[in-house]
Design a protein around this motif. Structure first.
Motif, PDB file in Angstrom:
ATOM      1  N   GLY A  83     -15.091  18.417  -6.470  1.00  0.00           N
ATOM      2  CA  GLY A  83     -16.458  18.304  -5.975  1.00  0.00           C
ATOM      3  C   GLY A  83     -17.220  19.604  -5.938  1.00  0.00           C
ATOM      4  N   GLY A  84     -16.629  20.687  -6.442  1.00  0.00           N
ATOM      5  CA  GLY A  84     -17.350  21.950  -6.465  1.00  0.00           C
ATOM      6  C   GLY A  84     -17.619  22.496  -5.073  1.00  0.00           C
ATOM      7  N   SER A  85     -18.663  23.287  -4.964  1.00  0.00           N
ATOM      8  CA  SER A  85     -18.960  23.947  -3.694  1.00  0.00           C
ATOM      9  C   SER A  85     -19.331  22.958  -2.602  1.00  0.00           C
ATOM     10  CB  SER A  85     -20.096  24.957  -3.889  1.00  0.00           C
ATOM     11  OG  SER A  85     -21.264  24.303  -4.374  1.00  0.00           O
ATOM     12  N   SER A  86     -19.861  21.803  -2.992  1.00  0.00           N
ATOM     13  CA  SER A  86     -20.274  20.816  -1.984  1.00  0.00           C
ATOM     14  C   SER A  86     -19.086  20.033  -1.432  1.00  0.00           C
ATOM     15  CB  SER A  86     -21.281  19.830  -2.591  1.00  0.00           C
ATOM     16  OG  SER A  86     -20.691  19.105  -3.662  1.00  0.00           O
ATOM     17  N   SER A  87     -17.980  19.967  -2.208  1.00  0.00           N
ATOM     18  CA  SER A  87     -16.778  19.228  -1.802  1.00  0.00           C
ATOM     19  C   SER A  87     -17.117  17.816  -1.326  1.00  0.00           C
ATOM     20  CB  SER A  87     -16.033  19.992  -0.688  1.00  0.00           C
ATOM     21  OG  SER A  87     -15.607  21.245  -1.133  1.00  0.00           O
ATOM     22  N   PHE A  88     -18.019  17.165  -2.058  1.00  0.00           N
ATOM     23  CA  PHE A  88     -18.469  15.845  -1.602  1.00  0.00           C
ATOM     24  C   PHE A  88     -17.367  14.804  -1.670  1.00  0.00           C
ATOM     25  CE2 PHE A  88     -19.872  16.440  -6.002  1.00  0.00           C
ATOM     26  CZ  PHE A  88     -19.325  15.346  -6.636  1.00  0.00           C
ATOM     27  N   PHE A  89     -16.431  14.922  -2.614  1.00  0.00           N
ATOM     28  CA  PHE A  89     -15.335  13.963  -2.659  1.00  0.00           C
ATOM     29  C   PHE A  89     -14.539  14.022  -1.350  1.00  0.00           C
ATOM     30  CE2 PHE A  89     -15.939  13.645  -7.246  1.00  0.00           C
ATOM     31  CZ  PHE A  89     -15.563  12.343  -7.490  1.00  0.00           C
ATOM     32  N   HIS A  90     -14.220  15.232  -0.909  1.00  0.00           N
ATOM     33  CA  HIS A  90     -13.398  15.376   0.298  1.00  0.00           C
ATOM     34  C   HIS A  90     -14.146  14.932   1.548  1.00  0.00           C
ATOM     35  CE1 HIS A  90     -10.125  16.666   2.734  1.00  0.00           C
ATOM     36  NE2 HIS A  90     -10.782  17.654   3.304  1.00  0.00           N
ATOM     37  N   SER A  91     -15.391  15.322   1.682  1.00  0.00           N
ATOM     38  CA  SER A  91     -16.153  14.927   2.874  1.00  0.00           C
ATOM     39  C   SER A  91     -16.343  13.422   2.931  1.00  0.00           C
ATOM     40  CB  SER A  91     -17.515  15.640   2.902  1.00  0.00           C
ATOM     41  OG  SER A  91     -18.302  15.293   1.777  1.00  0.00           O
ATOM     42  N   ASP A  92     -16.555  12.796   1.784  1.00  0.00           N
ATOM     43  CA  ASP A  92     -16.697  11.335   1.755  1.00  0.00           C
ATOM     44  C   ASP A  92     -15.391  10.636   2.109  1.00  0.00           C
ATOM     45  OD1 ASP A  92     -19.352  11.494   1.079  1.00  0.00           O
ATOM     46  OD2 ASP A  92     -19.044  11.145  -1.055  1.00  0.00           O
ATOM     47  N   LEU A  93     -14.260  11.173   1.619  1.00  0.00           N
ATOM     48  CA  LEU A  93     -12.966  10.568   1.955  1.00  0.00           C
ATOM     49  C   LEU A  93     -12.659  10.727   3.435  1.00  0.00           C
ATOM     50  CD1 LEU A  93     -10.681   9.153   0.225  1.00  0.00           C
ATOM     51  CD2 LEU A  93     -12.571  10.138  -1.060  1.00  0.00           C
ATOM     52  N   LEU A  94     -13.042  11.854   4.024  1.00  0.00           N
ATOM     53  CA  LEU A  94     -12.849  12.046   5.464  1.00  0.00           C
ATOM     54  C   LEU A  94     -13.681  11.031   6.256  1.00  0.00           C
ATOM     55  CD1 LEU A  94     -12.833  15.943   5.788  1.00  0.00           C
ATOM     56  CD2 LEU A  94     -10.889  14.391   6.031  1.00  0.00           C
ATOM     57  N   LYS A  95     -14.891  10.770   5.795  1.00  0.00           N
ATOM     58  CA  LYS A  95     -15.737   9.776   6.466  1.00  0.00           C
ATOM     59  C   LYS A  95     -15.111   8.391   6.360  1.00  0.00           C
ATOM     60  CE  LYS A  95     -20.052  12.300   5.599  1.00  0.00           C
ATOM     61  NZ  LYS A  95     -21.313  12.318   4.805  1.00  0.00           N
ATOM     62  N   SER A 155      -9.287   9.397  -5.488  1.00  0.00           N
ATOM     63  CA  SER A 155     -10.574  10.087  -5.627  1.00  0.00           C
ATOM     64  C   SER A 155     -11.720   9.114  -5.921  1.00  0.00           C
ATOM     65  CB  SER A 155     -10.498  11.140  -6.732  1.00  0.00           C
ATOM     66  OG  SER A 155      -9.534  12.114  -6.439  1.00  0.00           O
ATOM     67  N   PRO A 156     -11.894   8.089  -5.078  1.00  0.00           N
ATOM     68  CA  PRO A 156     -12.982   7.139  -5.320  1.00  0.00           C
ATOM     69  C   PRO A 156     -14.346   7.834  -5.269  1.00  0.00           C
ATOM     70  CG  PRO A 156     -12.079   6.855  -3.113  1.00  0.00           C
ATOM     71  CD  PRO A 156     -11.165   7.794  -3.831  1.00  0.00           C
ATOM     72  N   SER A 157     -15.227   7.436  -6.163  1.00  0.00           N
ATOM     73  CA  SER A 157     -16.549   8.073  -6.290  1.00  0.00           C
ATOM     74  C   SER A 157     -17.518   7.503  -5.259  1.00  0.00           C
ATOM     75  CB  SER A 157     -17.085   7.883  -7.706  1.00  0.00           C
ATOM     76  OG  SER A 157     -16.217   8.445  -8.651  1.00  0.00           O
ATOM     77  N   PHE A 158     -17.256   7.820  -3.996  1.00  0.00           N
ATOM     78  CA  PHE A 158     -18.105   7.298  -2.925  1.00  0.00           C
ATOM     79  C   PHE A 158     -19.541   7.796  -3.030  1.00  0.00           C
ATOM     80  CE2 PHE A 158     -14.169   6.493  -0.256  1.00  0.00           C
ATOM     81  CZ  PHE A 158     -14.366   5.122  -0.186  1.00  0.00           C
ATOM     82  N   TRP A 159     -19.802   8.846  -3.794  1.00  0.00           N
ATOM     83  CA  TRP A 159     -21.160   9.357  -3.949  1.00  0.00           C
ATOM     84  C   TRP A 159     -22.082   8.351  -4.614  1.00  0.00           C
ATOM     85  CZ3 TRP A 159     -22.872   9.264  -8.917  1.00  0.00           C
ATOM     86  CH2 TRP A 159     -21.915   9.298  -9.940  1.00  0.00           C
ATOM     87  N   TRP A 160     -21.504   7.349  -5.276  1.00  0.00           N
ATOM     88  CA  TRP A 160     -22.303   6.427  -6.081  1.00  0.00           C
ATOM     89  C   TRP A 160     -23.422   5.756  -5.267  1.00  0.00           C
ATOM     90  CZ3 TRP A 160     -23.021   5.543 -11.060  1.00  0.00           C
ATOM     91  CH2 TRP A 160     -23.729   4.393 -11.428  1.00  0.00           C
ATOM     92  N   ASP A 161     -24.634   5.803  -5.809  1.00  0.00           N
ATOM     93  CA  ASP A 161     -25.795   5.097  -5.250  1.00  0.00           C
ATOM     94  C   ASP A 161     -25.974   5.390  -3.764  1.00  0.00           C
ATOM     95  OD1 ASP A 161     -28.033   3.508  -5.130  1.00  0.00           O
ATOM     96  OD2 ASP A 161     -26.965   1.603  -5.291  1.00  0.00           O
ATOM     97  N   ASP A 162     -26.080   6.686  -3.449  1.00  0.00           N
ATOM     98  CA  ASP A 162     -26.350   7.124  -2.083  1.00  0.00           C
ATOM     99  C   ASP A 162     -25.301   6.593  -1.096  1.00  0.00           C
ATOM    100  OD1 ASP A 162     -27.744   8.485  -0.076  1.00  0.00           O
ATOM    101  OD2 ASP A 162     -29.037   6.766   0.354  1.00  0.00           O
ATOM    102  N   ARG A 163     -24.029   6.718  -1.470  1.00  0.00           N
ATOM    103  CA  ARG A 163     -22.894   6.305  -0.627  1.00  0.00           C
ATOM    104  C   ARG A 163     -22.938   4.812  -0.291  1.00  0.00           C
ATOM    105  NH1 ARG A 163     -23.625  11.611  -1.762  1.00  0.00           N
ATOM    106  NH2 ARG A 163     -21.738  12.770  -1.229  1.00  0.00           N
TER     107      ARG A 163
END
Length: 269
Positions: free
Chosen positions: A209-221, A173-181
């Protein structure tokens, strides 16, 4: 039950050492878990796994290492586990100074300060911690770096910036959200198509990641980026755990990571 002469059950049997880091300008406690010695081969040497967030996951890794290397299991070799507890987590495990939170909004709460010290932290591991462990214990050259959340971010950053520090990398679960990806952009820049990267990489996420699921979308990218680069020599696995939370994902992911990294070793036993 009326228990008589009870005594505490202590596991794992491990050591705590303190290293004064000139790089970080502070004392750092280090947890070290050693495999049981084989009396028939006292000169045996062991691969080493370096674990960030040591105060959270050290005992988990120690038990995995001991169980999976048992003679009746033989799924992985015996290992030394080195846990690195935090002093200033956000400072050490983030690659850049950031003023925005996970939603990309200004961090008015100052929850993510201080930040951007991952370069110095990795220098501490490379120039002070690894030499100290190699000097004091019977180590092999094979080394693994493992981390969760910000630790996962740090593991990926190390692979991108100092790939030769470790042979295998684990990022849960790396925090890819950090500093605008920032790290997704760095990965695209650093990993040239069909370049040579003879490493093992395991990365994963849970239902987070809640409703945004940003962890999953970032890992898919990230997974798509890795696949499209067609990197020569990189053995990688991505796993999604839809029934696990951010805090339960490491329990299953670290087990799967060890099994993946040593799958060829197991076949040879």
């Amino acid at each position: 039950m009326n228990a008589q002469n009870t005594e505490p059950y202590k596991y794992p049997q491990s050591e705590i050492a303190t290293i004064h880091s000139k790089v970080l300008n502070e004392d750092r406690k280090i947890y070290i878990h050693l495999p049981k010695l084989d009396s028939t081969n006292l000169d045996n040497r062991f691969p080493v796994l370096y674990l960030m967030d040591g105060e959270n996951h050290f005992e988990l890794f120690a038990q995995y290492a001991d169980y999976l290397s048992r003679p009746d299991v033989l799924a992985i070799p015996k290992m030394i586990i080195v846990g690195i507890p935090n002093t200033q987590r956000r400072r050490d495990l983030t690659p850049t100074v950031s003023i925005t939170d996970w939603e990309g909004k200004p961090d008015t709460s100052n929850l993510i300060k201080p930040s951007g010290g991952n370069e110095i932290f990795l220098k501490f591991i490379k120039t002070e911690l690894i030499p100290a462990i190699d000097k004091s214990y019977k180590t092999k050259r094979y080394k693994i770096l493992a981390g969760h959340s910000f630790g996962g971010l740090s593991s990926i950053n190390c692979m991108l910036t100092y790939p030769d520090m470790f042979d295998a990398y684990i990022a849960v679960s790396p925090s890819f959200w950090w500093d605008d990806r920032y790290l997704l952009k760095l990965a695209d820049k650093k990993l040239k198509k069909e370049s040579n990267l003879k490493k093992i990489l395991f990365y994963s996420d849970g239902n987070e990641g809640g409703s945004s699921s940003f962890f999953h979308s970032d890992l898919l990218k990230f997974d798509s980026l890795i696949s499209n680069k067609n990197l020569i020599g990189l053995d990688y696995m991505y796993k999604h755990y839809p029934t696990e939370t951010h805090m339960t994902a490491p329990i299953v992911a670290y087990f799967d990571a060890l099994r993946f990294i040593f799958k060829e070793w197991e076949k040879q036993q």
